[in-house]
Design a protein around this motif. Structure first.
Motif, mmCIF file in Angstrom:
data_model
loop_
_atom_site.group_PDB
_atom_site.id
_atom_site.type_symbol
_atom_site.label_atom_id
_atom_site.label_comp_id
_atom_site.label_asym_id
_atom_site.label_seq_id
_atom_site.Cartn_x
_atom_site.Cartn_y
_atom_site.Cartn_z
ATOM 1 N N LEU A 1 0.834 -1.201 0.000
ATOM 2 C CA LEU A 1 0.000 0.000 0.000
ATOM 3 C C LEU A 1 0.872 1.256 0.000
ATOM 4 O O LEU A 1 0.571 2.224 -0.705
ATOM 5 C CB LEU A 1 -0.946 0.002 1.203
ATOM 6 C CG LEU A 1 -1.889 1.195 1.304
ATOM 7 C CD1 LEU A 1 -2.782 1.302 0.063
ATOM 8 C CD2 LEU A 1 -2.735 1.097 2.560
ATOM 9 N N TYR A 2 1.942 1.241 0.758
ATOM 10 C CA TYR A 2 2.849 2.390 0.826
ATOM 11 C C TYR A 2 3.448 2.689 -0.557
ATOM 12 O O TYR A 2 3.438 3.834 -1.008
ATOM 13 C CB TYR A 2 3.947 2.105 1.852
ATOM 14 C CG TYR A 2 4.917 3.239 2.074
ATOM 15 C CD1 TYR A 2 4.479 4.467 2.543
ATOM 16 C CD2 TYR A 2 6.275 3.067 1.837
ATOM 17 C CE1 TYR A 2 5.369 5.506 2.777
ATOM 18 C CE2 TYR A 2 7.162 4.097 2.062
ATOM 19 C CZ TYR A 2 6.718 5.318 2.525
ATOM 20 O OH TYR A 2 7.598 6.336 2.745
ATOM 21 N N ILE A 3 3.920 1.655 -1.228
ATOM 22 C CA ILE A 3 4.492 1.842 -2.572
ATOM 23 C C ILE A 3 3.402 2.318 -3.534
ATOM 24 O O ILE A 3 3.627 3.242 -4.330
ATOM 25 C CB ILE A 3 5.143 0.540 -3.083
ATOM 26 C CG1 ILE A 3 6.341 0.161 -2.207
ATOM 27 C CG2 ILE A 3 5.576 0.688 -4.537
ATOM 28 C CD1 ILE A 3 6.888 -1.236 -2.481
ATOM 29 N N ALA A 4 2.226 1.721 -3.461
ATOM 30 C CA ALA A 4 1.128 2.102 -4.354
ATOM 31 C C ALA A 4 0.739 3.565 -4.152
ATOM 32 O O ALA A 4 0.503 4.293 -5.128
ATOM 33 C CB ALA A 4 -0.082 1.194 -4.109
ATOM 34 N N ARG A 5 0.690 4.012 -2.907
ATOM 35 C CA ARG A 5 0.354 5.416 -2.630
ATOM 36 C C ARG A 5 1.433 6.353 -3.169
ATOM 37 O O ARG A 5 1.112 7.423 -3.684
ATOM 38 C CB ARG A 5 0.147 5.638 -1.127
ATOM 39 C CG ARG A 5 -1.066 4.929 -0.562
ATOM 40 C CD ARG A 5 -2.357 5.511 -1.058
ATOM 41 N NE ARG A 5 -2.504 6.837 -0.475
ATOM 42 C CZ ARG A 5 -3.196 7.824 -1.027
ATOM 43 N NH1 ARG A 5 -3.819 7.646 -2.154
ATOM 44 N NH2 ARG A 5 -3.272 9.003 -0.441
ATOM 45 N N LYS A 6 2.685 5.948 -3.064
ATOM 46 C CA LYS A 6 3.778 6.775 -3.614
ATOM 47 C C LYS A 6 3.609 6.903 -5.122
ATOM 48 O O LYS A 6 3.764 7.980 -5.688
ATOM 49 C CB LYS A 6 5.144 6.173 -3.273
ATOM 50 C CG LYS A 6 5.505 6.230 -1.809
ATOM 51 C CD LYS A 6 5.845 7.637 -1.427
ATOM 52 C CE LYS A 6 6.248 7.720 0.028
ATOM 53 N NZ LYS A 6 6.180 9.074 0.532
ATOM 54 N N LYS A 7 3.306 5.789 -5.773
ATOM 55 C CA LYS A 7 3.099 5.806 -7.225
ATOM 56 C C LYS A 7 1.889 6.668 -7.585
ATOM 57 O O LYS A 7 1.930 7.425 -8.543
ATOM 58 C CB LYS A 7 2.938 4.390 -7.770
ATOM 59 C CG LYS A 7 4.237 3.614 -7.845
ATOM 60 C CD LYS A 7 4.006 2.312 -8.571
ATOM 61 C CE LYS A 7 5.297 1.696 -9.004
ATOM 62 N NZ LYS A 7 5.970 2.397 -10.084
ATOM 63 N N GLN A 8 0.823 6.530 -6.808
ATOM 64 C CA GLN A 8 -0.398 7.290 -7.039
ATOM 65 C C GLN A 8 -0.143 8.797 -6.948
ATOM 66 O O GLN A 8 -0.737 9.582 -7.673
ATOM 67 C CB GLN A 8 -1.427 6.878 -5.987
ATOM 68 C CG GLN A 8 -2.854 6.991 -6.374
ATOM 69 C CD GLN A 8 -3.739 6.396 -5.287
ATOM 70 O OE1 GLN A 8 -3.509 6.594 -4.095
ATOM 71 N NE2 GLN A 8 -4.754 5.655 -5.698
ATOM 72 N N LYS A 9 0.764 9.184 -6.064
ATOM 73 C CA LYS A 9 1.114 10.596 -5.894
ATOM 74 C C LYS A 9 2.079 11.083 -6.967
ATOM 75 O O LYS A 9 2.461 12.245 -6.970
ATOM 76 C CB LYS A 9 1.746 10.814 -4.519
ATOM 77 C CG LYS A 9 0.796 10.652 -3.365
ATOM 78 C CD LYS A 9 1.551 10.863 -2.066
ATOM 79 C CE LYS A 9 0.658 10.760 -0.867
ATOM 80 N NZ LYS A 9 1.412 10.989 0.386
ATOM 81 N N GLY A 10 2.523 10.171 -7.839
ATOM 82 C CA GLY A 10 3.424 10.566 -8.926
ATOM 83 C C GLY A 10 4.891 10.662 -8.527
ATOM 84 O O GLY A 10 5.680 11.309 -9.211
ATOM 85 N N ARG A 11 5.255 10.004 -7.440
ATOM 86 C CA ARG A 11 6.659 10.036 -7.000
ATOM 87 C C ARG A 11 7.519 9.254 -7.991
ATOM 88 O O ARG A 11 7.074 8.271 -8.583
ATOM 89 C CB ARG A 11 6.816 9.436 -5.605
ATOM 90 C CG ARG A 11 6.009 10.103 -4.524
ATOM 91 C CD ARG A 11 6.451 11.550 -4.294
ATOM 92 N NE ARG A 11 5.887 12.098 -3.086
ATOM 93 C CZ ARG A 11 4.959 13.038 -3.055
ATOM 94 N NH1 ARG A 11 4.486 13.526 -4.182
ATOM 95 N NH2 ARG A 11 4.497 13.483 -1.913
ATOM 96 N N SER A 12 8.758 9.669 -8.129
ATOM 97 C CA SER A 12 9.678 8.987 -9.051
ATOM 98 C C SER A 12 10.063 7.623 -8.488
ATOM 99 O O SER A 12 9.963 7.383 -7.277
ATOM 100 C CB SER A 12 10.946 9.827 -9.247
ATOM 101 O OG SER A 12 11.726 9.833 -8.062
ATOM 102 N N GLU A 13 10.527 6.762 -9.383
ATOM 103 C CA GLU A 13 10.961 5.439 -8.931
ATOM 104 C C GLU A 13 12.131 5.565 -7.961
ATOM 105 O O GLU A 13 12.216 4.823 -6.982
ATOM 106 C CB GLU A 13 11.346 4.551 -10.111
ATOM 107 C CG GLU A 13 11.667 3.137 -9.649
ATOM 108 C CD GLU A 13 11.827 2.139 -10.775
ATOM 109 O OE1 GLU A 13 12.697 1.260 -10.642
ATOM 110 O OE2 GLU A 13 11.082 2.237 -11.765
ATOM 111 N N GLN A 14 13.017 6.542 -8.198
ATOM 112 C CA GLN A 14 14.161 6.738 -7.292
ATOM 113 C C GLN A 14 13.676 7.153 -5.906
ATOM 114 O O GLN A 14 14.186 6.683 -4.891
ATOM 115 C CB GLN A 14 15.134 7.776 -7.860
ATOM 116 C CG GLN A 14 16.405 7.906 -7.042
ATOM 117 C CD GLN A 14 17.168 6.588 -6.934
ATOM 118 O OE1 GLN A 14 17.455 5.958 -7.939
ATOM 119 N NE2 GLN A 14 17.489 6.162 -5.731
ATOM 120 N N HIS A 15 12.690 8.022 -5.848
ATOM 121 C CA HIS A 15 12.123 8.458 -4.566
ATOM 122 C C HIS A 15 11.528 7.251 -3.831
ATOM 123 O O HIS A 15 11.763 7.070 -2.629
ATOM 124 C CB HIS A 15 11.046 9.526 -4.804
ATOM 125 C CG HIS A 15 10.294 9.902 -3.567
ATOM 126 N ND1 HIS A 15 10.759 10.839 -2.678
ATOM 127 C CD2 HIS A 15 9.104 9.454 -3.070
ATOM 128 C CE1 HIS A 15 9.895 10.955 -1.674
ATOM 129 N NE2 HIS A 15 8.882 10.129 -1.898
#
Length: 145
Positions: free
Chosen positions: A35-49
């Protein structure tokens, strides 16, 4: 996850709290990390972030070996590279080591100076001495790929 109503996976502090209270429940850990990774992706965070944040999380909990599969599963689901904090399972290392041992050596590529002489008087190695020269599993790096 029972606490899904209030856990949104938005912050690392939320994830720390869930993990710290999950005890031996690996499914809860896996779900929280996913869920944490999915939320980061949903927010448009970079793969490096995302990688950096996940590494921080893994570093904090790397001593809890029973959770390692949860972190590996989450990385695999999002096709993220292997972690430098969470090693491959020992069974994977053992299988990789075995597969390398099972491949025959092409004697055509071995320099003549290293080939065994035809005469046994030069002391060709015995099978037991070959075993002694193999590295032990704990001496192998976990990333053999």
């Amino acid at each position: 996850m029972d606490a899904a109503g209030f856990f949104k996976g938005d912050t690392m502090m939320e994830v720390f709290t869930v993990l710290a209270n999950s005890g031996t429940d690996v499914k809860t850990v896996r779900d929280a990390v996913i869920l944490y990774i999915a939320r980061k992706k949903q927010k448009g965070r970079s793969e490096q972030h995302i990688q950096d944040k996940l590494l921080q999380l893994e570093d904090k909990f790397k001593h809890i070996e029973m959770w390692h599969p949860a972190f590996r599963d989450a990385r695999a689901l999002f096709q993220l590279p292997k972690s430098k904090h969470i090693p491959l399972p020992k069974s994977a290392i053992h299988k990789q080591h075995e597969s390398k041992l099972l491949h025959p050596i092409d004697m055509g590529s071995v320099p003549p100076s290293l080939k065994s002489p035809a005469s046994p008087s030069h002391g060709s190695p015995t099978p037991s001495s070959w075993d002694a020269s193999l590295p032990r599993l704990q001496d192998l790096p976990y990333a053999l790929l």
